[in-house]
Design a protein around this motif. Structure first.
Motif, short mmCIF file in Angstrom:
data_model
loop_
_atom_site.label_atom_id
_atom_site.label_comp_id
_atom_site.label_asym_id
_atom_site.label_seq_id
_atom_site.Cartn_x
_atom_site.Cartn_y
_atom_site.Cartn_z
N TYR A 29 0.84 -1.20 0.00
CA TYR A 29 0.00 0.00 0.00
C TYR A 29 0.87 1.25 0.00
O TYR A 29 2.01 1.24 0.46
N LEU A 30 0.28 2.32 -0.49
CA LEU A 30 0.90 3.64 -0.37
C LEU A 30 -0.20 4.61 0.04
O LEU A 30 -1.07 4.94 -0.76
N GLN A 31 -0.15 5.04 1.30
CA GLN A 31 -1.08 6.04 1.79
C GLN A 31 -0.49 7.41 1.49
O GLN A 31 0.63 7.70 1.93
N MET A 32 -1.24 8.23 0.78
CA MET A 32 -0.76 9.55 0.36
C MET A 32 -1.65 10.62 0.96
O MET A 32 -2.85 10.67 0.66
N ASN A 33 -1.09 11.44 1.81
CA ASN A 33 -1.82 12.53 2.46
C ASN A 33 -1.24 13.87 2.04
O ASN A 33 -0.13 13.94 1.52
N SER A 34 -2.00 14.91 2.28
CA SER A 34 -1.56 16.28 1.98
C SER A 34 -1.03 16.38 0.56
O SER A 34 0.04 16.95 0.31
N LEU A 35 -1.80 15.86 -0.36
CA LEU A 35 -1.35 15.83 -1.76
C LEU A 35 -1.26 17.24 -2.34
O LEU A 35 -2.05 18.13 -1.99
#
Length: 122
Positions: A79-85
């Protein structure tokens, strides 16, 4: 061997997405995993890497503190959790398995998924 990346989409700046990389045909628990991204007209850049047992992770400076790589060895998925894109994160994201070489070198990985598009609007 198959790697299937999913979870991409269109999101506003500041939003989040979670990418998945489902694998089959390989001993997932024995393979380090990496995420890379490629924007139009640019080279494929390293994003994140996780060791086979999940004990160590590495990130590109541009995503450190915003993205989190993880894995579920029982489910053969990374998985890759991406925040504050931010708009600069817009690219096709690829997952890759295995490593013979430096973790941030695309040439070090033996198996690749097809990519999933992430578009961040401002």
């Amino acid at each position: 061997v198959q790697l299937q990346a999913s979870g991409g989409g269109l999101v506003q700046a500041g939003g989040s997405l979670r990418l998945s990389c489902a694998t089959s045909g390989l001993a997932f628990y024995r393979h380090p995993m990496g995420w890379f991204r490629q924007a139009p007209g640019k080279e494929r850049d390293f994003v994140a890497h996780i060791t086979d047992n999940g004990g160590s992770t590495y990130y590109a400076d541009s995503v450190k503190g915003r993205f989190t790589i993880s894995r579920d060895n029982a489910g053969n998925t990374a998985y890759l959790q991406m925040n504050s894109l931010v708009p600069e994160d817009t690219a096709v994201y690829y997952c890759a398995a295995g490593r013979r070489g430096h973790y941030n070198d695309p040439r070090a990985y033996g198996h690749w998924g097809q990519g999933t598009q992430v578009t961040v609007s401002s």
